[in-house]
Design an enzyme around this catalytic site. Sequence first.
Site, mmCIF file in Angstrom:
data_model
loop_
_atom_site.group_PDB
_atom_site.id
_atom_site.type_symbol
_atom_site.label_atom_id
_atom_site.label_comp_id
_atom_site.label_asym_id
_atom_site.label_seq_id
_atom_site.Cartn_x
_atom_site.Cartn_y
_atom_site.Cartn_z
ATOM 1 C CG ASP A 8 -1.968 -0.653 1.023
ATOM 2 O OD1 ASP A 8 -2.127 -1.343 0.442
ATOM 3 O OD2 ASP A 8 -2.771 -1.331 1.984
ATOM 4 C CG ASP A 125 -13.429 -2.310 -1.853
ATOM 5 O OD1 ASP A 125 -12.463 -3.672 -2.160
ATOM 6 O OD2 ASP A 125 -13.138 -1.616 -1.614
#
Length: 229
Positions: A8, A125
């Site tokens: 990330d 998500d």
Amino acid sequence: MRIYPAIDLMGGKAVRLYRGQKEKVKVYGDPVEIASRFTELVDKIHVVDLDGAFTGKPQNLDVVKEIIEETGLKVQVGGGFRSYESIAKAYEIGAENVIIGTKAFDLEFLEKITDNFDGITVSLDARGGKIAVKGWLEESSLKVGEAYEMLREYVDRFIYTSIERDGTLTGIESIERFWKDEEFIYAGGVSSVDDVLKLRRVGFSGAIVGKALYESEVSLKELLEVLEC
């Protein structure tokens, strides 16, 4: 089943967020150096531009390009891809897959990009079983299964992320398979060999593993070895 180590990105650094909250960030260092650690064991990694996810426009494509060029790894990249131009740019720098979330529900846009690019991946998500959008900041009324049924005629590659589990090392939720023949990858709190084996039994084609690797809760080699059995 494949394992995708995750990186990330925020401010050009490799980081992890706790449950997607940008105020709770831990910095791990140089993303290129971290990616290079994976090259002997896998040929593809998962990269998320967190700055892009929060702003709606990719901010770290220069870092993604450097990872690809310096390591030779294939990359699936997500985070802020809400325009045709940003998606085109990601493929231009060498990404193998571009992941979209929020804009996937604009079906006209989704049809346009899937007509023009291979490897488009939709990220579903979920928080509390409902789809979250715009960097996980907003919750929709759509259930995960409903979103899947809406989008499956356009794409055959999905990532399912459990936001409650993301970066928490608390293991995976109890999931029943609702998809059919599509490639389905799981992300969110995968932290053990048992987690990976359970995901394989359910029928996931891949698992994204991030914080558990960085915190040495489990090794990439362990996960890959058990999948060979």
